[in-house]
Design a protein around this motif. Structure first.
Motif, short mmCIF file in Angstrom:
data_model
loop_
_atom_site.label_atom_id
_atom_site.label_comp_id
_atom_site.label_asym_id
_atom_site.label_seq_id
_atom_site.Cartn_x
_atom_site.Cartn_y
_atom_site.Cartn_z
N TYR A 171 0.86 -1.19 0.00
CA TYR A 171 0.00 0.00 0.00
C TYR A 171 0.89 1.24 0.00
O TYR A 171 2.00 1.24 0.52
N TYR A 172 0.36 2.29 -0.65
CA TYR A 172 1.13 3.51 -0.84
C TYR A 172 0.22 4.72 -0.73
O TYR A 172 -0.98 4.62 -0.99
N ASN A 173 0.80 5.87 -0.43
CA ASN A 173 0.05 7.12 -0.52
C ASN A 173 0.57 7.98 -1.67
O ASN A 173 0.22 9.14 -1.80
N ASN A 174 1.38 7.37 -2.52
CA ASN A 174 1.98 8.08 -3.65
C ASN A 174 1.94 7.15 -4.86
O ASN A 174 2.45 6.03 -4.80
N GLU A 175 1.34 7.62 -5.95
CA GLU A 175 1.21 6.76 -7.14
C GLU A 175 2.56 6.43 -7.77
O GLU A 175 2.73 5.36 -8.36
N ASP A 176 3.54 7.31 -7.63
CA ASP A 176 4.86 7.02 -8.20
C ASP A 176 5.50 5.82 -7.52
O ASP A 176 6.16 5.01 -8.17
N GLU A 177 5.31 5.69 -6.22
CA GLU A 177 5.84 4.53 -5.50
C GLU A 177 5.14 3.25 -5.96
O GLU A 177 5.77 2.23 -6.17
N LEU A 178 3.81 3.32 -6.11
CA LEU A 178 3.07 2.16 -6.60
C LEU A 178 3.56 1.77 -7.98
O LEU A 178 3.82 0.60 -8.25
#
Length: 137
Positions: free
Chosen positions: A54-61
């Motif tokens: 899980y992420y709060n940043n789409e770039d990390e996903l």
């Protein structure tokens, strides 16, 4: 049969009640990662649905190399920015309808997908919802 590993950008109402139930019915898909602007919402959602990342940043996903398909289930005005980032990350992309809110952005995504040789899909699930079918009838 190859399992398609899915990353979900946006975990709002439509994702929870439209996308997740369908994914759970299809054994060839595995929800592997979710993203929300709120890390606590992403964490809670991931725990509830047994999603490993899980992420709060789409770039990390998008940097997660295990993902095969990115599903964009955010509000329509944000589809372009997220779909474009996914295509640039060389990920196949499923975007809920509408693809974008204007023709120029839609054409840019189509052209970009061709250059990056990724597949894109537009979802029309809502047309089969009970309310839409009622109106149609």
């Amino acid at each position: 049969m190859k399992t398609i590993k899915v990353g979900l950008i946006g975990i709002g109402t439509w994702a929870q009640y439209g996308v997740i139930p369908i994914l759970n019915l299809l054994p060839q898909f595995k929800l592997l990662a979710v993203q929300s602007r709120s890390i606590s919402k992403a964490r809670d959602f991931a725990q509830e649905h047994e999603v490993p990342f899980y992420y709060n940043n789409e770039d990390e996903l998008l940097s997660n190399d295990e993902l095969d398909l990115i599903m964009v289930t955010t509000p329509a005005p944000t589809h372009f920015q997220y779909a474009k980032k996914a295509i640039l990350a060389d990920k196949d992309v499923y975007t809920e309808w509408p693809l974008t809110t204007n023709k120029r952005h839609s054409q840019e995504l189509v052209d970009l997908a061709k250059v990056h040789e990724v597949r894109t899909f537009i979802g029309f699930q809502r047309r089969y919802s009970p309310s839409a079918r009622y109106f149609k009838d």
